[in-house]
Scaffold this motif. Structure first.
Motif, PDB file in Angstrom:
ATOM      1  N   UNK A 656       0.626  -1.353   0.010  1.00 22.22           N
ATOM      2  CA  UNK A 656      -0.029  -0.070   0.018  1.00 22.22           C
ATOM      3  C   UNK A 656       0.851   1.412  -0.093  1.00 22.22           C
ATOM      4  N   UNK A 657       0.749   2.130  -1.050  1.00 17.70           N
ATOM      5  CA  UNK A 657       1.488   3.234  -1.129  1.00 17.70           C
ATOM      6  C   UNK A 657       0.750   4.543  -0.895  1.00 17.70           C
ATOM      7  N   UNK A 658      -0.542   4.731  -1.062  1.00 16.15           N
ATOM      8  CA  UNK A 658      -1.292   5.973  -0.710  1.00 16.15           C
ATOM      9  C   UNK A 658      -2.525   5.702  -0.331  1.00 16.15           C
ATOM     10  N   UNK A 659      -3.168   6.836   0.077  1.00 22.51           N
ATOM     11  CA  UNK A 659      -4.635   6.704   0.857  1.00 22.51           C
ATOM     12  C   UNK A 659      -5.522   6.103   0.056  1.00 22.51           C
ATOM     13  N   UNK A 699     -13.574  -0.686  -6.336  1.00 17.06           N
ATOM     14  CA  UNK A 699     -12.501  -0.804  -7.602  1.00 17.06           C
ATOM     15  C   UNK A 699     -12.901   0.398  -8.428  1.00 17.06           C
ATOM     16  N   UNK A 700     -14.187   0.474  -8.821  1.00 14.88           N
ATOM     17  CA  UNK A 700     -14.732   1.473  -9.525  1.00 14.88           C
ATOM     18  C   UNK A 700     -14.327   3.065  -8.859  1.00 14.88           C
ATOM     19  N   UNK A 701     -14.392   3.044  -7.839  1.00 14.15           N
ATOM     20  CA  UNK A 701     -13.799   4.329  -7.075  1.00 14.15           C
ATOM     21  C   UNK A 701     -12.614   4.569  -7.197  1.00 14.15           C
ATOM     22  N   UNK A 702     -11.624   3.438  -7.204  1.00 12.55           N
ATOM     23  CA  UNK A 702     -10.232   3.489  -7.386  1.00 12.55           C
ATOM     24  C   UNK A 702      -9.691   4.182  -8.655  1.00 12.55           C
ATOM     25  N   UNK A 703     -10.748   4.114  -9.620  1.00 13.58           N
ATOM     26  CA  UNK A 703     -10.374   4.776 -11.017  1.00 13.58           C
ATOM     27  C   UNK A 703     -10.156   6.400 -10.468  1.00 13.58           C
ATOM     28  N   UNK A 704     -10.812   6.723  -9.917  1.00 13.07           N
ATOM     29  CA  UNK A 704     -10.562   8.165  -9.441  1.00 13.07           C
ATOM     30  C   UNK A 704      -8.969   8.555  -9.334  1.00 13.07           C
ATOM     31  N   UNK A 705      -8.474   7.482  -8.832  1.00 16.83           N
ATOM     32  CA  UNK A 705      -6.889   7.811  -8.598  1.00 16.83           C
ATOM     33  C   UNK A 705      -6.084   7.842  -9.860  1.00 16.83           C
ATOM     34  N   UNK A 706      -6.617   7.204 -11.020  1.00 14.04           N
ATOM     35  CA  UNK A 706      -5.744   7.182 -12.087  1.00 14.04           C
ATOM     36  C   UNK A 706      -5.357   8.686 -12.690  1.00 14.04           C
ATOM     37  N   UNK A 707      -4.147   8.667 -13.060  1.00 13.03           N
ATOM     38  CA  UNK A 707      -3.691   9.942 -13.278  1.00 13.03           C
ATOM     39  C   UNK A 707      -3.004  10.759 -12.303  1.00 13.03           C
ATOM     40  N   UNK A 708      -3.275  10.469 -10.998  1.00 10.84           N
ATOM     41  CA  UNK A 708      -2.820  11.151  -9.836  1.00 10.84           C
ATOM     42  C   UNK A 708      -1.581  10.152  -9.281  1.00 10.84           C
ATOM     43  N   UNK A 709      -0.929  10.843  -8.288  1.00  7.62           N
ATOM     44  CA  UNK A 709       0.192  10.002  -7.823  1.00  7.62           C
ATOM     45  C   UNK A 709      -0.471   8.947  -6.762  1.00  7.62           C
ATOM     46  N   UNK A 710      -1.627   9.023  -6.531  1.00 10.61           N
ATOM     47  CA  UNK A 710      -2.114   8.002  -5.801  1.00 10.61           C
ATOM     48  C   UNK A 710      -2.447   6.527  -6.264  1.00 10.61           C
ATOM     49  N   UNK A 711      -2.450   6.734  -7.743  1.00 15.76           N
ATOM     50  CA  UNK A 711      -2.639   5.341  -8.380  1.00 15.76           C
ATOM     51  C   UNK A 711      -1.525   4.525  -8.425  1.00 15.76           C
ATOM     52  N   UNK A 712      -1.820   3.191  -8.305  1.00 10.96           N
ATOM     53  CA  UNK A 712      -0.668   2.335  -7.952  1.00 10.96           C
ATOM     54  C   UNK A 712      -1.086   0.977  -8.890  1.00 10.96           C
ATOM     55  N   UNK A 713      -0.554   0.735 -10.011  1.00 11.11           N
ATOM     56  CA  UNK A 713      -1.201  -0.243 -11.115  1.00 11.11           C
ATOM     57  C   UNK A 713      -0.997  -1.896 -10.319  1.00 11.11           C
TER      58      UNK A 713
END
Length: 827
Positions: A656-659, A699-713
């Motif tokens: 885990x790396x981000x909120x 998981x759909x909520x997590x899509x909001x993180x795409x394009x930010x530094x919160x996103x962790x593939x």
RNA sequence: GCCAGAGUGGCGGAAUAGGCAGACGCACUGGACUUAAAAUCCAGCGGUUCGUGAGAACUGUACCGGUUCGAUCCCGGUCUCUGGUACCA
């Protein structure tokens, strides 16, 4: 990966792959913990219905879940293939029952395979095939050799329409279970199994069955129907034999004012022979014969009887009381004769009032408002003994014991238990069943066919007219044989067995289905038995389960079955309804599984039927609901397709790396924990599925993180991989496909069930509720690890609390860490 | 009659050990996208009352009562429904 969820292509492809492999094959493996999972096998009617789909979907989810958790799973399927419909088809359409049944089995097997069920087909059994019924016959001969099978001429239930004998169990409200025709009586010589010898054990051993629903156990207990009481002999004035009666109320023996025999009682003829009473007795018996069992067994029927001109002597006080025959005493319960105590039995009371017979109270209801000399109804509760000689003054419950003992000491009778359960009538005048492997010899009587001559094959030169005696009599070759004992001329039994025998031991055969030396090997049975989980419809709660327990106990007693009870845990699934009523052709509300599978696929059908209700409850079919399940599976597919560009070719990592990661990991691990518990501990597949849906929403909520530094593939991939595993027991085709796309080795069926990370579902802070006088006022976020006292101190100190208390006196403070704080205030 | 079991939004259902009632889904409503529709994505969704509003108050798990700081859950009673069973002496 394709952009669209093409279920029909995916399902077909994976079903072929499973069939071409041996993934579902189970073998004895002493290093692995076994799990024997069994669903009730179907009658091969030809068409799968929603009840089957539900039953087998429940079983399949469990099988797949347990397999993924490392168990050695035995999950077999077969056919309860003997029975009336095949024979009726033969009569109607001229198709031989064998080919009709064989065709149906093939068709239904294909349908079962379209559901993607994980059966080990190498163990398939069909009760109508000689390699199976050979052993049903062998077990029957064992019953015979152990004195538990006997032939008896008896009035039996006879359905004039089906022209067959029915077991008591097959008579529903006095009518034939199959066709609804009122059942009559007929004298026939029939084979019986002495299940009554096992009545007590079938009853008491139920205490071991913790994993059975109470409902089913209660139903079986009531069916066995144990009554404790005594049998007492009464002399009959001027008659040699003593009349034996059964009573549960020996304490009321001094209150006997008449006796009643069942009209069919064997004494009746000789008691009235040559007397003036013979004519009216005959008239009464004739009248009863014309009554169907419906009327005979209804308690609205007025009690009627006739005096037969004889008197019985009460062994306790020497009183002479008249003997009647009456319509309310049944030959096949107890001894077919009763002592009548009108003061303390409502039926006797009604009868005595009608025929002006004495009513003598012997139990005094202490402190009750009852005028004993002018009773308006029978007094059936306990009280103090009166008019009972040396027993006067005793409590009636005590007197019951004392008088029983007295009766025994004086040789008037004995204490006994009586069971409602009767011996099991197994003869059927039908073709399509297991031939009873018995031979009648003039010299030796009834002899069992020799083991080496089994199976006694069903003859094929038989005519199906649907009328008269057993169709086997029309065979030219079948009947004549030689006596296994003396070699003389002899005749085979021409009746076949009740199909309930076939299904009473199939679970043992599955453990070693291809054995042609024995019914099953003791070693293999020992490894697999007993059935860890049995699943089926509640309609089998009494008969099938009772018979199977009986067979298993017998086979245990003679050293073959390894356990005394066959089914450790039982799950009875509810019915599938449509518009609030049972699906039936006559109502026109039948939804065919085939139709649903074609429209949405098997995975959707399985998912919906498990999601719509917990398994033991009734399930109302909803077309909109099915569409919703399909939408969910498509949503899963679409999500993974959309994310493919990020997760393709990378390695998953749960770090885990981000909120945003933290929230996702929380949802994921929470779901793993919940799904595991719901499947394994509660069988609540509906809530298991709903929590998977919540994970997908997260998981759909997590899509909001795409394009930010919160996103962790890497974490996203980890969550997706685990999602596929969690969903695999429910939607196996889809998940095999996704598992393969994600680079999984082999089958997802063999993959390892995911474990949850306790740390991920621990929260630093937790939301608790602040209550005032038990009413929720505020929600407060606090540190998760606060002690009770610290929590209380903290909550008390904050402004929101002070405002709510508003200077009033706190009478009591309650704090439950992680949940709530409650202040009780006054004024 | 007797023996089990159940009763929660418009619907299927959830609340696992007495601690935020209504998770999740369906239906419905609104928004985004689209020429448009479908599909999809996002949001709302027990009731009543108050408030322009964010919101607030009350009420609510068949009904009546009890225990408890607190009850869908435990206890007593009533009603309804479902299943089983019934002259079983």
């Amino acid at each position: 990966m394709k952009d669209k969820y093409n279920f029909s292509e995916i399902e077909k492809r994976w079903q072929d792959k499973w069939a071409a492999s041996d993934v579902y094959k189970a073998e004895v493996d002493d290093c692995k913990e076994k799990y024997y999972l069994l669903e009730m096998f179907p009658y091969p009617s030809g068409k799968l219905h929603m009840g089957h789909v539900r039953n087998y979907s429940i079983g399949d989810v469990l099988a797949r879940y347990l397999k993924m958790n490392g168990k050695n799973v035995l999950h077999p399927m077969g056919w309860d293939a003997f029975g009336l419909p095949a024979e009726n088809a033969a009569i109607k359409n001229g198709i031989h029952p064998d080919s009709w049944t064989t065709d149906n089995m093939a068709e239904m097997k294909a349908q079962l395979n379209t559901l993607g069920l994980s059966y080990d087909w190498d163990r398939e059994v069909a009760t109508c095939k000689p390699d199976y019924y050979k052993w049903t016959q062998w077990i029957f001969t064992q019953f015979f050799k152990h004195g538990l099978a006997y032939k008896k001429k008896n009035p039996v239930n006879w359905c004039p329409s089906c022209e067959t004998v029915l077991a008591n169990e097959q008579v529903v409200d006095g009518a034939c279970e199959r066709c609804g025709t009122p059942v009559g009586k007929k004298d026939l010589s029939q084979w019986y199994l002495k299940i009554t010898d096992y009545a007590d054990r079938l009853l008491t051993d139920m205490d071991e069955l913790d994993g059975w629903p109470t409902k089913v156990k209660t139903m079986q207990k009531n069916w066995i129907g144990k009554s404790t009481g005594a049998e007492v002999d009464f002399d009959i004035d001027g008659y040699d034999e003593k009349l034996r009666i059964f009573t549960t109320r020996p304490d009321t023996l001094f209150g006997v004012t008449y006796m009643v025999l069942a009209p069919e009682h064997p004494f009746v003829e000789s008691l009235v022979a040559g007397t003036e009473y013979a004519a009216q007795v005959k008239e009464f018996k004739d009248k009863l014969q014309y009554l169907s069992d419906i009327d005979r067994n209804s308690n609205t029927l007025e009690k009627e009887g006739v005096f037969i001109g004889r008197y019985a002597i009460n062994p306790l006080n020497g009183a002479s009381v008249p003997i009647y025959i009456a319509n309310y005493v049944l030959m096949d319960y107890g001894t077919g004769a009763i002592m009548a105590v009108p003061a303390h039995d409502q039926r006797d009371f009604d009868f005595a009032k009608k025929y002006d017979i004495d009513i003598i109270p012997v139990v005094d209801p202490a402190n009750a408002d009852i005028d004993l000399e002018n009773l308006t109804e029978a007094f059936v509760a306990t009280g103090t003994m009166i008019h009972s000689g040396e027993f006067n003054g005793l409590d009636s419950a005590v007197a019951k014991e004392k008088i029983s003992e007295y009766v025994k000491e004086k040789g008037f009778g004995e204490k006994t238990d009586n069971f409602r359960l009767r011996d099991w009538l197994i003869s059927r005048q039908r073709y399509w069943g297991t031939p009873i492997p018995m031979i009648y010899c003039e010299k030796c009587g009834w002899v069992a066919e020799k083991d080496e001559n089994l199976p006694v094959l069903l003859p094929t030169d038989v005519e199906f007219t649907g009328k008269g005696e057993s169709p086997l009599t029309t065979s030219k070759t079948f009947r004549e044989t030689t006596c296994p004992n003396c070699g003389g001329k002899a005749e085979r039994e021409i009746d076949t067995m009740d199909t309930f025998l076939d299904s009473s031991w199939y679970f043992l055969r599955y453990t070693d289905a291809r054995n042609d030396e024995e019914a099953f090997s003791k070693d293999k049975a020992k490894y697999w038995m007993n059935v860890d989980q049995y699943i089926g419809g509640v309609e089998h709660a009494i008969l099938h389960l009772l018979y199977a327990r009986f067979f298993n106990k017998f086979l245990y007693d003679i050293g073959y079955a390894p356990t005394s009870e066959p089914f450790k845990n039982l799950l009875t699934q509810g019915m599938v309804l449509k518009d609030g009523t049972k699906m039936s052709k006559s109502v026109g509300n039948v939804v065919s599984p085939e139709e649903i599978i074609n429209k949405y696929g098997a995975d959707t059908a399985r998912l919906f039927i498990l999601f719509a209700a917990p398994p033991e409850k009734e399930l109302d079919w909803s077309d909109d609901g099915v569409a919703g399940s399909f939408k969910f599976l498509s949503r899963v597919w679409r999500f993974i397709f959309d994310m493919w560009q990020y997760i393709d070719g990378i390695k998953s990592d749960a770090t885990v790396k981000s909120d945003a990661d933290k929230k996702l990991a929380f949802a994921l691990n929470q779901t793993i924990k919940k799904v595991s518990g719901d499947i394994e501990k509660r069988f609540n597949f509906n809530t298991a599925i709903s929590s998977i849906m919540e994970l997908v929403n997260a998981l759909y909520k997590y899509k909001d993180a795409i394009g930010t530094d919160q996103f962790n593939p890497a974490l996203l991939r980890d969550a997706i991989e685990k999602l596929v595993l969690l969903l695999a027991p429910f939607a196996p085709h889809l998940c095999e496909e996704l598992y393969a796309e994600l680079g999984g080795e082999g089958f997802v069926y063999n993959a390892q069930w995911p474990e949850y990370d306790e740390n991920a579902i621990k929260n630093d802070s937790v939301e608790i509720v602040l209550q005032i006088n038990g009413k929720v006022k505020e929600k407060i976020t606090v540190d998760a690890d606060l002690s009770r006292d610290d929590l209380l101190a903290y909550v008390e100190s904050i402004d929101a609390t002070k405002a709510l208390i508003d200077g009033k006196e706190i009478v009591k403070k309650i704090a439950v860490p992680g949940r709530l704080v409650n202040f009780v205030i006054k004024g």
